[in-house]
Design a protein around this motif. Structure first.
Motif: not given
Length: 280
Positions: A237-263
């Motif tokens: 989602a962050r590096w291989l997406a064809e369109g806009d890359a997902a942000t840390l916060h979007e993925l944090a919401a998806e997995f239910g963790v903090s953005a720092e944990r995603i990073r």
């Protein structure tokens, strides 16, 4: 928290987030001192939280100043929020300084680190002096044109770097894309493409191309397969997406963790993939 307003969430969208943080009232000096004292002496999490919330608008304001680096604004805000939390943790109200003034350094430091980790053009900025040069050169230039030797020497003296480092950084920051092809309708003119040799079929180029193809197809697939599902999803989602890359916060919401944990997961996954590709 005991505050009467909801905690702003960046995953709801940056515009919505800005509206929410702007609605949070700033603290008076007395309120700030009382909360900071409760946090410092009693480790009152609610007090620390209110200090952070009341200064989120400060982070947004500072992050906007770094919009020209081509990185997601939401990520810049998140990194600045981390700096704000570090500032609250270390804030000492007895020194007579407002949290706003104290936190600016920590917010900017965290954003600077994020930019240096993610902006490929500034990989040369490895020392403290070079980093200072990178973040101050634009404001120190008197015009948008290239620096003269005398201007470079003056800036180098102020920032404690070599004049040639100033010139190199100025070239990197002010460089523009140049078309390889002639302008439309210019049938007689020569363009840079006309002077380039055809190295497409040279043996070395062929071998390099095969190696790159392997890394981009089989090698990359193998490296991704060795990741756990969550890590793979984050990298894709962050590096291989064809369109806009997902942000840390979007993925944090998806997995239910903090953005720092995603990073943290992202960094660990990329390191693992790097090792896999190197061994291929």
């Amino acid at each position: 928290m005991s505050a009467t307003f909801a905690l702003p969430v960046l995953s709801d969208g940056l515009d919505r987030y800005v509206q929410q943080v702007s609605a949070i009232p700033m603290l008076s000096q007395e309120e700030e001192t009382e909360l900071a004292t409760r946090w410092q002496r009693e480790h009152d999490i609610d007090a620390a939280g209110r200090l952070v919330l009341s200064h989120l608008r400060v982070v947004v304001s500072i992050a906007r100043g770094y919009a020209g680096y081509g990185l997601p604004q939401a990520d810049l805000v998140q990194e600045g929020n981390i700096g704000l939390m570090k500032a609250v943790k270390r804030f000492e109200p007895d020194r007579g300084v407002r949290l706003f003034s104290f936190a600016v350094h920590w917010i900017k430091a965290e954003i600077h680190e994020y930019i240096l980790r993610n902006w490929r053009l500034v990989r040369i900025a490895t020392t403290k002096a070079q980093r200072k040069l990178f973040f101050n050169l634009r404001s120190m230039k008197q015009s948008f044109s290239a620096l003269s030797q005398s201007e470079a020497k003056e800036i180098a003296k102020d920032l404690g770097v070599k004049p040639e480092e100033v010139m190199e950084m100025d070239t990197r920051l002010s460089g523009q894309d140049v078309t390889l092809h002639a302008e439309e309708g210019d049938e007689e003119g020569y363009a840079p493409i006309d002077w380039l040799a055809d190295t497409h079929n040279e043996p070395v180029a062929v071998l390099e191309r095969r190696a790159v193809d392997h890394l981009q197809s089989e090698g990359l697939s193998e490296a991704l397969e060795k990741l756990d599902p969550r890590s793979r999803r984050i990298v894709e989602a962050r590096w291989l997406a064809e369109g806009d890359a997902a942000t840390l916060h979007e993925l944090a919401a998806e997995f239910g963790v903090s953005a720092e944990r995603i990073r943290q997961i992202e960094v660990k996954a990329l390191q693992k993939m790097k090792g896999t590709l190197a061994a291929a």
